[in-house]
Motif scaffolding. Structure first.
Motif, PDB file in Angstrom:
ATOM      1  N   ASN A  47       0.832  -1.199   0.000  1.00  0.00           N
ATOM      2  CA  ASN A  47       0.000   0.000   0.000  1.00  0.00           C
ATOM      3  C   ASN A  47       0.868   1.252   0.000  1.00  0.00           C
ATOM      4  O   ASN A  47       2.045   1.204   0.350  1.00  0.00           O
ATOM      5  CB  ASN A  47      -0.888   0.016   1.249  1.00  0.00           C
ATOM      6  N   LEU A  48       0.268   2.334  -0.398  1.00  0.00           N
ATOM      7  CA  LEU A  48       0.851   3.660  -0.256  1.00  0.00           C
ATOM      8  C   LEU A  48      -0.067   4.386   0.716  1.00  0.00           C
ATOM      9  O   LEU A  48      -1.198   4.733   0.381  1.00  0.00           O
ATOM     10  CB  LEU A  48       0.912   4.390  -1.598  1.00  0.00           C
ATOM     11  N   ARG A  49       0.370   4.523   1.939  1.00  0.00           N
ATOM     12  CA  ARG A  49      -0.457   5.129   2.986  1.00  0.00           C
ATOM     13  C   ARG A  49       0.190   6.433   3.403  1.00  0.00           C
ATOM     14  O   ARG A  49       1.308   6.424   3.905  1.00  0.00           O
ATOM     15  CB  ARG A  49      -0.583   4.175   4.166  1.00  0.00           C
ATOM     16  N   ASN A  50      -0.519   7.543   3.195  1.00  0.00           N
ATOM     17  CA  ASN A  50       0.010   8.887   3.434  1.00  0.00           C
ATOM     18  C   ASN A  50       1.284   9.036   2.612  1.00  0.00           C
ATOM     19  O   ASN A  50       1.232   9.012   1.404  1.00  0.00           O
ATOM     20  CB  ASN A  50       0.206   9.153   4.920  1.00  0.00           C
ATOM     21  N   ASP A  51       2.424   9.130   3.237  1.00  0.00           N
ATOM     22  CA  ASP A  51       3.663   9.256   2.464  1.00  0.00           C
ATOM     23  C   ASP A  51       4.575   8.050   2.698  1.00  0.00           C
ATOM     24  O   ASP A  51       5.774   8.125   2.517  1.00  0.00           O
ATOM     25  CB  ASP A  51       4.385  10.563   2.823  1.00  0.00           C
ATOM     26  N   ARG A  52       3.978   6.923   3.110  1.00  0.00           N
ATOM     27  CA  ARG A  52       4.753   5.713   3.386  1.00  0.00           C
ATOM     28  C   ARG A  52       4.461   4.626   2.362  1.00  0.00           C
ATOM     29  O   ARG A  52       3.303   4.346   2.062  1.00  0.00           O
ATOM     30  CB  ARG A  52       4.401   5.139   4.768  1.00  0.00           C
TER      31      ARG A  52
END
Length: 149
Positions: free
Chosen positions: A47-52
């Motif tokens: 996943n791409l969660r916020n900037d992670r």
């Protein structure tokens, strides 16, 4: 809002979900193709969660190897237009590969004859029925001719 499951209404339309899944799959391919071969097979982009960027690794050792490549992964992400500032790796063993047992070859008529002869010599009716049941599984010469065997 918590990290738990979302209501279906909060997830958006199917088209939106499909588009997001497609984007994540493309990002997974782009990021993993830059990794060395043994590592590439042991990690998955999740996943791409916020900037992670969140990855899953099959073991702690593979997770450590991936963390050591964080700079390269972030450079690749920036090169393809993804704004990420960190990499998170979680250990999630891959599900075991289910190996389907090979279907055994059907019994030959000769094997069926031997099972029937053995059944005839048995005094236990339950055991005799089991042998006769096995013998009934034999492939007959008619079915062999139809299947071309």
């Amino acid at each position: 809002m918590g990290n738990g499951p979302k209501s279906l209404v909060d997830c958006g339309s199917f088209a939106t979900l499909a588009k997001k899944a497609s984007e994540l799959e493309a990002l997974d391919r782009a990021l993993r193709q830059t990794l060395p071969s043994p590592l590439r097979e042991q990690v998955r982009f999740a996943n791409l969660r916020n900037d992670r960027l969140v990855f899953l690794a099959s073991s702690p050792a593979w997770a450590t190897r991936l963390r050591l490549m964080q700079t390269q992964i972030l450079a690749t992400a920036h090169a393809i237009g993804t704004s990420a500032s960190s990499v998170t790796v979680k250990v999630a063993p891959q599900p075991p590969v289910v190996i389907e047992p090979d279907r055994s070859k059907p019994l030959s008529p000769a094997a069926a004859a031997h099972l029937q002869a053995t059944a005839a010599s048995l005094s236990d009716p339950e055991l005799r029925a089991l042998f006769l049941g096995l013998a009934s599984l034999a492939e007959t010469t008619d079915s062999q001719a139809k299947t071309g065997r």
